[in-house]
Design an enzyme around this catalytic site. Structure first.
Site, PDB file in Angstrom:
ATOM      1  N   ASP A  38      23.798  29.474  31.466  1.00  0.00           N
ATOM      2  CA  ASP A  38      24.839  30.420  32.206  1.00  0.00           C
ATOM      3  C   ASP A  38      25.354  31.371  31.117  1.00  0.00           C
ATOM      4  OD1 ASP A  38      25.892  31.397  34.505  1.00  0.00           O
ATOM      5  OD2 ASP A  38      27.819  30.294  34.497  1.00  0.00           O
ATOM      6  N   ALA A  61      38.297  27.480  36.901  1.00  0.00           N
ATOM      7  CA  ALA A  61      39.432  27.226  36.020  1.00  0.00           C
ATOM      8  C   ALA A  61      40.522  28.520  35.783  1.00  0.00           C
ATOM      9  CB  ALA A  61      38.888  26.752  34.652  1.00  0.00           C
ATOM     10  N   ILE A  88      44.754  34.265  30.213  1.00  0.00           N
ATOM     11  CA  ILE A  88      43.957  35.143  29.805  1.00  0.00           C
ATOM     12  C   ILE A  88      42.685  35.116  30.012  1.00  0.00           C
ATOM     13  CG2 ILE A  88      44.952  35.155  27.235  1.00  0.00           C
ATOM     14  CD1 ILE A  88      43.362  32.754  26.414  1.00  0.00           C
ATOM     15  N   GLY A  89      42.357  34.603  31.333  1.00  0.00           N
ATOM     16  CA  GLY A  89      41.013  34.539  31.977  1.00  0.00           C
ATOM     17  C   GLY A  89      41.164  33.588  33.160  1.00  0.00           C
ATOM     18  N   ASP A  90      40.010  33.935  33.936  1.00  0.00           N
ATOM     19  CA  ASP A  90      39.827  32.785  35.110  1.00  0.00           C
ATOM     20  C   ASP A  90      38.487  32.801  35.613  1.00  0.00           C
ATOM     21  OD1 ASP A  90      39.647  35.124  36.594  1.00  0.00           O
ATOM     22  OD2 ASP A  90      41.382  34.627  37.803  1.00  0.00           O
ATOM     23  N   GLY A  91      38.269  31.487  36.117  1.00  0.00           N
ATOM     24  CA  GLY A  91      36.835  31.486  36.464  1.00  0.00           C
ATOM     25  C   GLY A  91      36.655  30.881  37.921  1.00  0.00           C
ATOM     26  N   ASN A  92      35.421  30.610  38.390  1.00  0.00           N
ATOM     27  CA  ASN A  92      35.332  29.966  39.557  1.00  0.00           C
ATOM     28  C   ASN A  92      36.411  28.529  39.491  1.00  0.00           C
ATOM     29  OD1 ASN A  92      33.398  31.381  40.935  1.00  0.00           O
ATOM     30  ND2 ASN A  92      32.059  30.904  39.233  1.00  0.00           N
ATOM     31  N   VAL A  98      42.679  30.048  32.749  1.00  0.00           N
ATOM     32  CA  VAL A  98      42.645  29.910  31.128  1.00  0.00           C
ATOM     33  C   VAL A  98      43.859  30.543  30.925  1.00  0.00           C
ATOM     34  CG1 VAL A  98      41.471  30.438  28.968  1.00  0.00           C
ATOM     35  CG2 VAL A  98      40.209  29.651  30.762  1.00  0.00           C
TER      36      VAL A  98
HETATM   37  N1  LIG Z   1      38.805  29.838  24.219  1.00  0.00           N
HETATM   38  C1  LIG Z   1      39.132  31.200  24.806  1.00  0.00           C
HETATM   39  N2  LIG Z   1      39.868  31.805  24.417  1.00  0.00           N
HETATM   40  C2  LIG Z   1      40.248  32.932  25.112  1.00  0.00           C
HETATM   41  N3  LIG Z   1      39.699  33.257  26.507  1.00  0.00           N
HETATM   42  C3  LIG Z   1      38.822  32.393  27.000  1.00  0.00           C
HETATM   43  C4  LIG Z   1      38.467  31.265  26.373  1.00  0.00           C
HETATM   44  N4  LIG Z   1      37.752  30.397  27.343  1.00  0.00           N
HETATM   45  C5  LIG Z   1      37.820  31.068  28.495  1.00  0.00           C
HETATM   46  N5  LIG Z   1      38.429  32.513  28.143  1.00  0.00           N
HETATM   47  C6  LIG Z   1      38.416  33.344  29.226  1.00  0.00           C
HETATM   48  O1  LIG Z   1      38.559  32.646  30.661  1.00  0.00           O
HETATM   49  C7  LIG Z   1      37.477  32.968  31.378  1.00  0.00           C
HETATM   50  C8  LIG Z   1      37.235  32.056  32.231  1.00  0.00           C
HETATM   51  O2  LIG Z   1      36.655  30.731  31.537  1.00  0.00           O
HETATM   52  P1  LIG Z   1      35.548  29.972  31.700  1.00  0.00           P
HETATM   53  O3  LIG Z   1      34.285  30.597  31.945  1.00  0.00           O
HETATM   54  O4  LIG Z   1      35.357  28.816  30.779  1.00  0.00           O
HETATM   55  O5  LIG Z   1      35.989  29.270  33.226  1.00  0.00           O
HETATM   56  P2  LIG Z   1      35.130  28.875  34.554  1.00  0.00           P
HETATM   57  O6  LIG Z   1      36.045  28.639  35.620  1.00  0.00           O
HETATM   58  O7  LIG Z   1      34.380  27.767  33.809  1.00  0.00           O
HETATM   59  O8  LIG Z   1      34.184  29.969  34.673  1.00  0.00           O
HETATM   60  P3  LIG Z   1      32.842  30.112  35.726  1.00  0.00           P
HETATM   61  O9  LIG Z   1      33.369  30.783  37.097  1.00  0.00           O
HETATM   62  O10 LIG Z   1      31.720  31.000  35.028  1.00  0.00           O
HETATM   63  O11 LIG Z   1      32.112  28.599  35.808  1.00  0.00           O
HETATM   64  C9  LIG Z   1      36.733  33.557  30.492  1.00  0.00           C
HETATM   65  O12 LIG Z   1      35.547  34.650  31.036  1.00  0.00           O
HETATM   66  C10 LIG Z   1      37.112  34.334  29.439  1.00  0.00           C
HETATM   67  O13 LIG Z   1      37.704  35.553  29.704  1.00  0.00           O
END
Ligand SMILES: Nc1ncnc2c1ncn2[C@@H]1O[C@H](COP(=O)(O)OP(=O)(O)OP(=O)(O)O)[C@@H](O)[C@H]1O
Length: 398
Positions: free
Chosen positions: A154, A45, A39-43, A47
């Site tokens: 952030d 992680a 449902i999502g990803d970041g740098n 998700v």
């Molecule tokens: N609790 C949640 N419920 C639904 N979607 C989520 C949740 N947490 C995160 N996401 C989705 O996952 C994406 C990435 O999560 P998150 O920002 O925590 O990852 P990250 O790798 O720490 O990001 P960054 O690159 O900003 O450090 C978010 O932009 C969001 O779309």
């Protein structure tokens, strides 16, 4: 190292993963959770949606490959200790965490409406009432953490999640860069587009600046400070100058009260800038949030009435359901002529840049991409006036 106390504990009968942070195996995790779609990803992680096998409850599970965190282990610790200690309706709840030899798994409340980045990309801009309720939600979350001397550092659309049923209701997530501030901070971090002018020495007010940038974007569809050449040094110079332009025709329909709030949030002097609490009490925020809540209530009532009518129609047949006019037009208002067609960054000469969420379409000249990548650096190694600006930027991985 990761042992923390969480405000919530699983209580299921056959849910036997240790809750004290000690190491488990992937098969232990898979035995307890059915891990589903991304449902999502970041740098750092990925998700995914997940479901507890013992009771069917759904959550979001953030899967962090720990090798990606080398040198930045504090980000995981922040997320566990800070987010784990918070309990607020406008902040994503961390409910459990588990570690295998290679990965960490953060089990969180599932906020299933997508993030604000996606919503801005799709809708372009929002009516004042919607923006007002979103600002109210963000200010509530910020006021709560600022009262605990926590700075998020952030705040950006990617880290604001929509409650599925209500597009205007937001929850704040991703506390990877958050920290407790007891004295001025000298570590440069954040995301260029949202970074405050006092980047070299700052406190909780940086979150309010980012809120101002987000409000500006919500109202017109593009950020207040843009480098035409996507040059970070130029961008920081613009931010430091703090000259806010309300470009015509995009800003023509927007009220003076909304512009006033943007100015008060994007106030270069952090000591004069509104606080999160003052933002919450700002007359425009109160009025707009109340309008939006009322409209949502009416929409909900109409939806329920409509569902009831459909059910009645199915049970009783068409002759019993002839009352006209109960179901008014509930279509969302048509806005968003200007679309933020890209919110991406491009590789820069002096940075280690990489980004995701690129959009292919062209943009109006004003709508250059916002630089949404996260950066982390120490104040000693960056000088905003130096041409050879070198910043390590940490991007969302594709
Ligand atoms: N609790 C949640 N419920 C639904 N979607 C989520 C949740 N947490 C995160 N996401 C989705 O996952 C994406 C990435 O999560 P998150 O920002 O925590 O990852 P990250 O790798 O720490 O990001 P960054 O690159 O900003 O450090 C978010 O932009 C969001 O779309």
């Amino acid at each position: 190292k990761y042992k923390q106390t969480l405000p919530y504990r699983f209580t299921g009968t056959n849910f036997d993963l240790p809750l004290d942070g000690s190491e488990v195996t992937l098969s232990d995790i898979e035995r307890c959770y059915d891990i589903g779609r991304v449902i999502g990803d970041g740098n750092f992680a990925m998700v995914r949606e997940c479901c507890r096998r013992d009771n069917g409850q759904t959550f979001a599970i953030k899967i962090v490959e720990r090798s990606k965190l080398i040198g930045r282990e504090h980000m995981m610790q922040n997320e566990l200790s800070l987010l784990g200690s918070l309990c607020h309706p406008r902040i994503v709840r961390l409910v459990a965490y588990h570690h295998t030899h290679t990965h960490s798994y953060l089990v969180m409340e599932l906020v299933s409406g997508g993030d604000l980045f996606e919503a801005i990309s799709e809708r372009g801009k929002f009516p004042e009432a919607d923006a007002g309720l979103m600002v109210s939600d963000m200010s509530e979350a910020l006021n709560y953490i600022h009262c605990k001397s926590i700075v998020h550092r952030d705040l950006k659309p990617e880290n604001l999640l929509h409650v599925a049923a209500d597009i205007c209701r937001l929850k704040l997530g991703d506390f990877g860069l958050a920290m407790v501030v007891t004295e001025p901070v000298f570590t440069i971090c954040g995301t260029p587009t949202y970074v405050a002018p006092e980047i070299l020495c700052y406190g909780v007010a940086v979150d309010v600046w980012a809120l101002g940038v987000i409000l500006y974007i919500l109202l017109c569809g593009f950020p207040p400070f843009l480098s035409r050449d996507r040059d970070q040094e130029e961008l920081f110079q613009l931010i430091k100058q703090g000259q806010i332009n309300f470009l015509s025709p995009y800003w023509d329909p927007i009220s003076e009260e909304a512009r006033g709030l943007v100015r008060a949030l994007l106030q270069p002097d952090p000591t004069v800038r509104l606080t999160a609490e003052q933002t919450l009490l700002h007359p425009w925020v109160k009025a707009m949030a109340s309008n939006c809540r009322q409209r949502m209530l009416i929409d909900k009532t109409q939806r329920i009435t409509s569902d009831y009518k459909v059910e009645a129609h199915q049970v009783q047949g068409p002759a019993q359901t002839g009352t006209a006019g109960i179901m008014a037009d509930t279509k969302p208002s048509s806005e968003g002529e200007i679309t933020v067609k890209e919110f991406n960054g491009t590789p820069e000469k002096h940075t280690e840049m990489n980004t995701s969420r690129e959009k292919d379409e062209d943009e109006p000249p004003q709508h250059q991409s916002a630089q949404t990548e996260t950066l982390v650096h120490t104040a000693s190694s960056i000088n905003l006036n130096t041409p050879a600006l070198t910043i390590n930027c940490l991007f969302k991985s594709d």
